[in-house]
Design an enzyme around this catalytic site. Structure first.
Site, short mmCIF file in Angstrom:
data_model
loop_
_atom_site.label_atom_id
_atom_site.label_comp_id
_atom_site.label_asym_id
_atom_site.label_seq_id
_atom_site.Cartn_x
_atom_site.Cartn_y
_atom_site.Cartn_z
N ASP A 1 -9.53 -10.76 9.03
CA ASP A 1 -8.92 -9.42 9.02
C ASP A 1 -9.84 -8.26 9.39
O ASP A 1 -9.41 -7.32 10.03
CB ASP A 1 -8.33 -9.16 7.63
CG ASP A 1 -7.37 -7.97 7.62
OD1 ASP A 1 -6.53 -7.88 8.52
OD2 ASP A 1 -7.48 -7.14 6.70
N ARG A 27 0.83 -1.20 0.00
CA ARG A 27 0.00 0.00 0.00
C ARG A 27 0.87 1.26 0.00
O ARG A 27 2.04 1.22 0.36
CB ARG A 27 -0.93 0.01 1.22
CG ARG A 27 -2.06 -1.00 1.15
CD ARG A 27 -2.97 -0.91 2.37
NE ARG A 27 -2.25 -1.18 3.61
CZ ARG A 27 -1.86 -0.24 4.48
NH1 ARG A 27 -2.13 1.04 4.24
NH2 ARG A 27 -1.22 -0.57 5.58
N ARG A 62 1.47 -12.25 -1.23
CA ARG A 62 0.10 -12.37 -0.72
C ARG A 62 -0.73 -13.34 -1.55
O ARG A 62 -0.45 -13.56 -2.72
CB ARG A 62 -0.60 -11.00 -0.76
CG ARG A 62 -0.02 -9.96 0.19
CD ARG A 62 -0.65 -10.07 1.55
NE ARG A 62 -0.20 -9.04 2.46
CZ ARG A 62 -0.74 -8.82 3.65
NH1 ARG A 62 -1.74 -9.57 4.07
NH2 ARG A 62 -0.28 -7.88 4.45
N HIS A 91 -10.16 -3.88 13.12
CA HIS A 91 -9.11 -4.57 12.36
C HIS A 91 -8.73 -5.81 13.14
O HIS A 91 -7.82 -5.79 13.96
CB HIS A 91 -7.91 -3.65 12.16
CG HIS A 91 -6.87 -4.23 11.27
ND1 HIS A 91 -5.51 -4.01 11.44
CD2 HIS A 91 -6.97 -5.02 10.18
CE1 HIS A 91 -4.84 -4.64 10.50
NE2 HIS A 91 -5.70 -5.27 9.72
N LYS A 128 -2.19 -12.82 13.22
CA LYS A 128 -3.65 -12.67 13.26
C LYS A 128 -4.35 -13.70 12.36
O LYS A 128 -5.30 -14.36 12.78
CB LYS A 128 -3.99 -11.24 12.81
CG LYS A 128 -5.45 -10.84 12.92
CD LYS A 128 -5.58 -9.31 12.96
CE LYS A 128 -4.76 -8.61 11.93
NZ LYS A 128 -5.26 -8.78 10.55
N THR A 129 -3.86 -13.82 11.12
CA THR A 129 -4.46 -14.77 10.18
C THR A 129 -4.15 -16.21 10.59
O THR A 129 -5.02 -17.07 10.62
CB THR A 129 -3.96 -14.50 8.75
OG1 THR A 129 -4.35 -13.18 8.36
CG2 THR A 129 -4.54 -15.49 7.76
N SER A 138 0.15 -6.43 10.83
CA SER A 138 0.70 -7.40 9.88
C SER A 138 1.91 -8.11 10.48
O SER A 138 2.79 -7.48 11.07
CB SER A 138 1.10 -6.67 8.60
OG SER A 138 1.62 -7.56 7.66
N LYS A 175 -8.39 -2.42 1.37
CA LYS A 175 -8.28 -1.52 2.52
C LYS A 175 -9.09 -0.24 2.31
O LYS A 175 -9.47 0.42 3.28
CB LYS A 175 -6.82 -1.19 2.80
CG LYS A 175 -6.04 -2.39 3.35
CD LYS A 175 -6.69 -2.97 4.61
CE LYS A 175 -5.83 -4.04 5.25
NZ LYS A 175 -6.48 -4.70 6.40
#
Length: 549
Positions: free
Chosen positions: A272, A72, A337, A234, A257-258, A253, A215
């Site tokens: 997410d 990003r 990704r 988030h 989390k994932t 990131s 996003k």
């Protein structure tokens, strides 16, 4: 006789008057082949045919490149400053103002570019699984890859829902292959990601990184949902066998989390982006966007198996002959990704909606090696750490620098916040109190020393800690806790399947006691310095929950 296939053969118009759909956006449907809500197969075919460098992996995923931008561009994000939203928005380093006039120049530039393309792709989807709160998002783009990406990431309407879809609530115009004009007022580069809440539009120029669209939708929801009395978060979320056993995982990131929410013994609600309403938690998205660097079937079997036909792999390196992806190769970018539909995770909860959370887990990857692997948080501490949103990343090693770098991202998602962080924190505190949720801080980073000296906490230990939270072990009256100095955190003395010496960073530290104390104080000072900018809107209890030097 076999039926002939031709470009646009799978194009099915779901609206009686296509011209009505595009009159506001300025898209000239007469001069382009408009592929609306195309099938996965059609998008594969077009990506392979028209987008150089696109190939199919040995597992069947579409492998593509996002071009020069492999992440990003937060410094190029703008929100239009207009009367209806001016007083709501948290203006500053995250939300930079753009004039309505400059937005219209960018809008016209994007429309002119899109109208010159031979073919355009349109996808109509939803953001938010709860029908009461979901919004309709239309994506208009020039790349089949972008359309497939958003087909995976948004919630896919049924054929019946498409027929009655009508006008979108928000439109994304992705002209990412065309640059912004650097001389347009408010532009700082050839990249521009701009949101106009009054026009309900988002315009992308100068970046083909698909994550900007994902996003962008999240940013839109961060404004619209709190306005509707719903907290946008988030976080990832999963659910045990009972609807009353929902857990939220916050984390930036690289904190896990994932990975940690993809638990084979629990149902995945999402990885997410979520909302917490008066009826429970619901996922914003229809898919997952997983980091792929160092991905393996052994460590993350659910994610590994989800990378198949229909999934989109970005910026990965693969073997030219076997088409097998080398997930350890970060030569193109560390931010490799994959985007795949959430139903590719075998234990996904469909529809992606659960009850009220019982546990709130805040994940951090502490490269200083001084935060405990697990701490129980009081209500005030939960608010403090939520507003702080701490993790640490490793500084670039080109010149041999290995000093950890602290990162603070308010509400664990500062780049996507539209309102002031304390607005979201207050809503979270209210919801946690009302539904009696417990809060935990889990460090998935270093132990025994900082990066370069200590070791990354084993994934199996982090999983064991989370299991102990879910099975109630850490909440039992018999579980003993000790107070961690300076930070005032409560650390359990024992956790099943986790070595005792790992639990307390002071005992795990391999260097001198003086070095350890200096490192703790250094991190505590960084916390205090960061929180100073929120103190004017935080309660005395929350301020007092921070480290004490």
């Amino acid at each position: 006789m076999a039926s002939q296939s031709y470009t646009g053969a799978h194009h099915h118009v779901f609206h009686p008057d296509p011209e009505q759909l595009y009159h506001d956006s300025g898209i000239d449907y007469n001069h382009v082949l408009m592929l609306r809500n195309a099938s996965v197969a059609k998008l594969y075919e077009d990506a392979l045919r028209y987008e150089p460098g696109t190939i199919i992996s040995s597992a069947g995923a579409l492998v593509t490149s996002s071009g020069k931008k492999t992440g990003r561009s937060p410094k190029d994000k703008r929100i239009v400053d207009e009367p209806t939203t001016h007083s709501d928005i948290w203006w500053g380093p995250v939300n930079t103002k753009l004039s309505e006039h400059a937005f219209l120049i960018n809008h016209e530039r994007a429309v002119d570019y899109l109208n010159t393309r031979e073919r355009l792709y349109v996808f109509d989807g939803f953001a938010g699984w709860d029908p009461k709160y979901r919004i309709k998002i239309r994506v208009v783009c020039a790349r089949a890859y972008h359309c497939l990406f958003m087909r995976n990431m948004l919630i896919r309407p049924t054929a019946q829902e498409l027929e009655t879809y009508g006008e979108p609530d928000f439109t994304i115009l992705n002209a990412g292959a065309f640059p912004a004009n650097r001389y347009t007022t408010g532009m700082t580069s050839t990249t521009s990601v701009a949101i106009n809440f009054a026009r309900r539009e988002m315009v992308i120029l100068g970046t083909e990184y698909a994550g900007e669209m994902k996003k962008g939708v999240f940013t839109i929801m961060h404004y619209l949902m709190p306005k509707a009395g719903v907290l946008s978060l988030h976080s990832s979320a999963n659910q045990g066998q009972s609807e009353k056993d929902v857990t939220l995982f916050f984390g930036l990131s690289g904190t896990g989390k994932t990975t940690l929410s993809a638990d084979p013994s629990r149902h995945l609600i999402g990885d997410d982006e979520h909302c917490w309403s008066d009826t429970g938690v619901f996922n914003i998205e229809g898919g997952c966007y997983a980091k792929c660097i160092d991905l393996s079937a052994e460590k993350e079997p659910e994610i590994f198996a989800a990378i198949r036909y229909g999934a989109v792999l970005e910026n990965v390196v693969l073997d030219e002959d076997t088409r097998q992806v080398d997930y350890n190769d970060g030569s193109l970018t560390e931010n490799t990704r994959c985007a795949y539909p959430i139903e590719y995770i075998p234990n996904a909860l469909i529809p992606c909606m659960g009850g009220h959370p019982k546990n709130i887990i805040m994940l951090t990857c502490d490269a200083f090696g001084v935060l405990p692997p697990v701490s129980r948080l009081s209500s005030a501490q939960a608010m403090y750490h939520f507003i702080s949103g701490y993790t640490a990343k490793i500084a670039g090693t080109e010149d041999g620098v290995t000093e950890p770098e602290a990162t603070f991202s308010a509400c664990f998602g500062q780049p996507f916040l539209v309102l002031h962080p304390t607005k979201y924190a207050t809503m979270l505190a209210t919801a946690m109190h009302r539904h009696e949720a417990d809060a935990w801080l889990i460090n998935t980073g270093w132990n025994g020393g900082a990066y370069g000296t200590g070791k990354r906490i084993a994934l199996k230990y982090s999983r064991a800690i989370i299991d102990a939270i879910h099975n109630g072990e850490l909440k039992q009256a018999t579980t003993q806790y000790e107070t961690y100095p300076i930070f005032g955190l409560q650390i359990p003395k024992n956790v099943s399947h986790v070595p005792q010496e790992v639990l307390n960073p002071a005992r795990a530290w391999q260097g001198s006691a003086q070095d350890f104390e200096a490192t703790v104080k250094k991190l505590a000072a960084l916390f205090n310095d960061n929180f100073a900018k929120y103190q004017d809107q935080a309660s005395p209890e929350v301020i007092a929950a921070g480290p004490k030097l």
